[in-house]
Design a protein around this motif. Structure first.
Motif, PDB file in Angstrom:
ATOM      1  N   THR A 153      -4.309 -16.574  -2.314  1.00 16.42           N
ATOM      2  CA  THR A 153      -5.461 -16.040  -3.053  1.00 16.42           C
ATOM      3  C   THR A 153      -6.018 -17.081  -4.020  1.00 16.42           C
ATOM      4  OG1 THR A 153      -4.590 -13.772  -2.920  1.00 16.42           O
ATOM      5  CG2 THR A 153      -6.220 -14.228  -4.643  1.00 16.42           C
ATOM      6  N   PHE A 213      -3.705  -2.956   1.344  1.00 15.49           N
ATOM      7  CA  PHE A 213      -2.301  -3.157   1.678  1.00 15.49           C
ATOM      8  C   PHE A 213      -1.508  -3.584   0.446  1.00 15.49           C
ATOM      9  CE2 PHE A 213       1.022  -6.279   2.695  1.00 15.49           C
ATOM     10  CZ  PHE A 213       1.897  -5.459   3.400  1.00 15.49           C
ATOM     11  N   MET A 214      -2.062  -4.517  -0.329  1.00 12.13           N
ATOM     12  CA  MET A 214      -1.341  -5.038  -1.483  1.00 12.13           C
ATOM     13  C   MET A 214      -1.176  -3.978  -2.578  1.00 12.13           C
ATOM     14  SD  MET A 214      -0.293  -7.968  -0.721  1.00 12.13           S
ATOM     15  CE  MET A 214       0.307  -8.434  -2.342  1.00 12.13           C
ATOM     16  N   THR A 245      -3.366  -7.018  -7.743  1.00 16.53           N
ATOM     17  CA  THR A 245      -3.808  -6.435  -6.475  1.00 16.53           C
ATOM     18  C   THR A 245      -5.327  -6.445  -6.363  1.00 16.53           C
ATOM     19  OG1 THR A 245      -3.673  -4.251  -7.507  1.00 16.53           O
ATOM     20  CG2 THR A 245      -1.790  -4.956  -6.192  1.00 16.53           C
ATOM     21  N   VAL A 291      -6.475 -10.048  -5.751  1.00 12.74           N
ATOM     22  CA  VAL A 291      -6.268 -10.397  -4.350  1.00 12.74           C
ATOM     23  C   VAL A 291      -7.412  -9.846  -3.508  1.00 12.74           C
ATOM     24  CG1 VAL A 291      -4.824  -9.957  -2.323  1.00 12.74           C
ATOM     25  CG2 VAL A 291      -3.756 -10.621  -4.479  1.00 12.74           C
ATOM     26  N   VAL A 316       1.293 -14.525  -0.931  1.00 12.42           N
ATOM     27  CA  VAL A 316      -0.061 -13.958  -0.864  1.00 12.42           C
ATOM     28  C   VAL A 316      -0.878 -14.394  -2.074  1.00 12.42           C
ATOM     29  CG1 VAL A 316      -1.412 -11.822  -0.909  1.00 12.42           C
ATOM     30  CG2 VAL A 316       0.630 -11.972   0.523  1.00 12.42           C
ATOM     31  N   MET A 328      -9.481 -12.027  -1.037  1.00 11.19           N
ATOM     32  CA  MET A 328      -8.876 -11.899   0.302  1.00 11.19           C
ATOM     33  C   MET A 328      -9.459 -10.749   1.108  1.00 11.19           C
ATOM     34  SD  MET A 328      -6.360 -14.271   0.622  1.00 11.19           S
ATOM     35  CE  MET A 328      -4.892 -13.700   1.472  1.00 11.19           C
ATOM     36  N   THR A 359      -6.878  -6.482   2.779  1.00 11.51           N
ATOM     37  CA  THR A 359      -5.712  -7.049   2.101  1.00 11.51           C
ATOM     38  C   THR A 359      -5.467  -6.337   0.786  1.00 11.51           C
ATOM     39  OG1 THR A 359      -6.231  -9.204   3.075  1.00 11.51           O
ATOM     40  CG2 THR A 359      -4.668  -9.189   1.245  1.00 11.51           C
ATOM     41  N   LYS A 360      -6.547  -5.998   0.084  1.00 10.56           N
ATOM     42  CA  LYS A 360      -6.411  -5.308  -1.201  1.00 10.56           C
ATOM     43  C   LYS A 360      -5.721  -3.961  -1.035  1.00 10.56           C
ATOM     44  CE  LYS A 360     -10.127  -3.596  -3.172  1.00 10.56           C
ATOM     45  NZ  LYS A 360     -11.367  -3.524  -3.972  1.00 10.56           N
TER      46      LYS A 360
END
Length: 484
Positions: A406, A126-127, A112, A115, A402, A119, A123-124
């Motif tokens: 990445t 959310f992931m 995470t 990412v 995803v 990204m 995005t981090k």
């Protein structure tokens, strides 16, 4: 038989040749110290022999995936061989390798956080939530499944509630204790047993004269009993995950990245474990298609048993390997999911600890992170999980997609051959979008809508990538001119 052996050969060629290309693109440095040495905390970061890490990684990423997924995937017929082979070599193994090597590059960070580096912060965030919840789902389901089987085996001795608490107690120990105390000792044994089981079964299949269907023009069709509702694309590519590509693997590779002693072992551990899993999936798909007399007969048995792959595994193992098969089947349907569940909780602990910047050396810190995770996991065991679990397969492949994007951005920024992950990323984008629109647990839209939309989203994603490429290099060129 010919198709099976060609498929096996391609998997092995993929490891011995394509993985070396991937390693060159990654640009390893055997002289650079790994996080196992530079961040050794005696709990999660510590040096382990590469062969031990390989077996742990294999069991971490395998569990029941290459068994149950391959059995279910075999319902579509020999086309499953294509996905297992190409998916493992060109998508899954590359995905797993870079997940591990990027973690080594970034001090053992969880996927995470990696990412987020490439990204962006949105995005981090959310992931983080997405992945932690995914890990808790895996852990919770892999409590109930083994507990139910054990309760059925011991009806006069222990109830399901008793076994739930036993599995929970083991999970707590495996999650909390240093990685070399439980996982490092028993996983290599179980990993070897899982491979031995698959090899023993395929040998027994050949000895007893079963016929494995060939991939030819006659068999290149959808054999699924509900072919209209379950088209090959995208259903097969979601069903066979761990035997081809799985986002769950990206959460597991950083666990072993913290123990790798030299970057040169990354190819053996990460790429090699995925190819080994592909071999296991290939074997189980081949056995499933042939054991009951053919693919249509497999569909009949699966339908009669409400898609219960555990029944298939038990039936095949006991018939082909006798008493030993029964013991190995028990290992497959009990030990394998448990060993995926405990590392799922361990991954969740490390992901939470990473984004909280919470050192995990002191046991008090591990407890503070683990107890809430286990509390949520226990609550999930109290509800009907059948609906939620149907979404796991899609969520799993979404995570893989995803991660592929990445890695593609990382390779782009490093001016390396990004096509090796960009093509799989585009393909998997089409898969997950089409599945979400088409599947009963999704939007249940018609194929006329789902297919064009899935392809359009994949194309737009690719266009967005190249727009980003242009902006990135323009920005970098501007920085160079300013410095000059």
């Amino acid at each position: 038989m010919i198709t099976f052996f060609i498929s096996l050969a391609v998997l092995l060629i993929g490891y011995f040749f394509y993985s070396k290309l991937i390693e060159r693109i990654a640009g390893i440095d055997p002289q650079r110290k790994t996080p196992a040495y530079t961040m050794n905390d005696g709990v999660d970061y510590m040096p382990l022999p590469w062969w031990r890490i390989f077996l742990i990684q294999f069991l971490n990423i395998a569990g029941l995936g290459p068994i149950f997924g391959a059995v279910a995937g075999a319902m579509w017929g020999p086309v499953a061989f294509i996905w297992i082979v190409l998916g493992s070599v060109f998508a899954g193994a590359v995905h797993d390798y870079f997940s591990g090597m990027l973690s080594i590059k970034h001090k053992g960070l969880s996927i995470t956080e990696i990412v987020g580096i490439y990204m962006g912060k949105g995005t981090k965030q959310f992931m983080r939530l997405f992945t932690v919840f995914l890990m808790i789902i895996v852990g919770a389901v892999f409590i109930m499944g083994p507990a139910k089987i054990l309760a059925d085996i011991t009806p006069d001795i222990a109830t399901m509630t008793f076994w739930v608490w036993v599995v929970f107690a083991y999970y707590l120990l495996a999650t909390m204790l240093p990685i070399d105390k439980v996982i490092g000792r028993i996983y290599p044994v179980f990993g070897f047993a899982l491979v031995f089981m698959a090899v023993g079964l395929i040998i027994a299949l050949f000895v007893k004269g079963y016929h494995i269907p060939e991939l030819n023009t006659a068999n290149l069709q959808n054999f699924h009993v509900k072919a209209n509702d379950f088209p090959i694309f995208p259903m097969l590519f979601i069903t066979i995950a761990c035997g081809a590509i799985s986002g769950f693997h990206a959460t597991q590779s950083p666990l072993m990245a913290r123990c790798v002693t030299n970057e040169k072992y990354g190819r053996r551990v990460f790429y090699g474990a995925m190819i080994t899993e592909g071999v296991v999936a290939l074997i189980w798909a081949a056995i499933s298609m042939s054991f009951f007399g053919g693919i249509r007969e497999l569909n009949e048995v699966m339908t009669a048993n409400q898609g219960n792959a555990a029944f298939i595994v038990n039936e095949i193992s006991n018939s082909l390997l006798g008493t030993l098969g029964g013991l190995l089947a028990l290992l497959g349907v009990v030990a394998a999911p448990i060993t995926s569940g405990d590392t799922a909780f361990r991954s969740a602990r490390l992901i939470v600890a990473d984004f909280m910047n919470f050192k995990q050396g002191p046991i008090k810190n591990r407890l503070l992170v683990s107890v809430p995770l286990f509390a949520i996991g226990f609550l999930l065991t109290q509800i009907d999980f059948s609906i939620i679990w149907r979404y796991f397969a899609w969520a799993n492949q979404t995570l893989a997609t995803v991660v592929l994007w990445t890695i593609s951005i990382y390779l782009l920024q490093e001016r390396k051959l990004y096509w090796i992950t960009l093509i799989p990323a585009i393909f998997m984008t089409a898969v997950i979008v089409t599945y979400l629109l088409l599947a009963p647990e999704g939007f249940s839209l018609s194929k006329d809508i789902a297919y064009p939309t899935g392809i359009a989203v994949a194309v737009l994603s690719a266009i967005g990538f190249f727009i980003y490429q242009n902006k990135y290099f323009t920005r970098e060129l501007s920085r160079v001119r300013v410095r000059d």
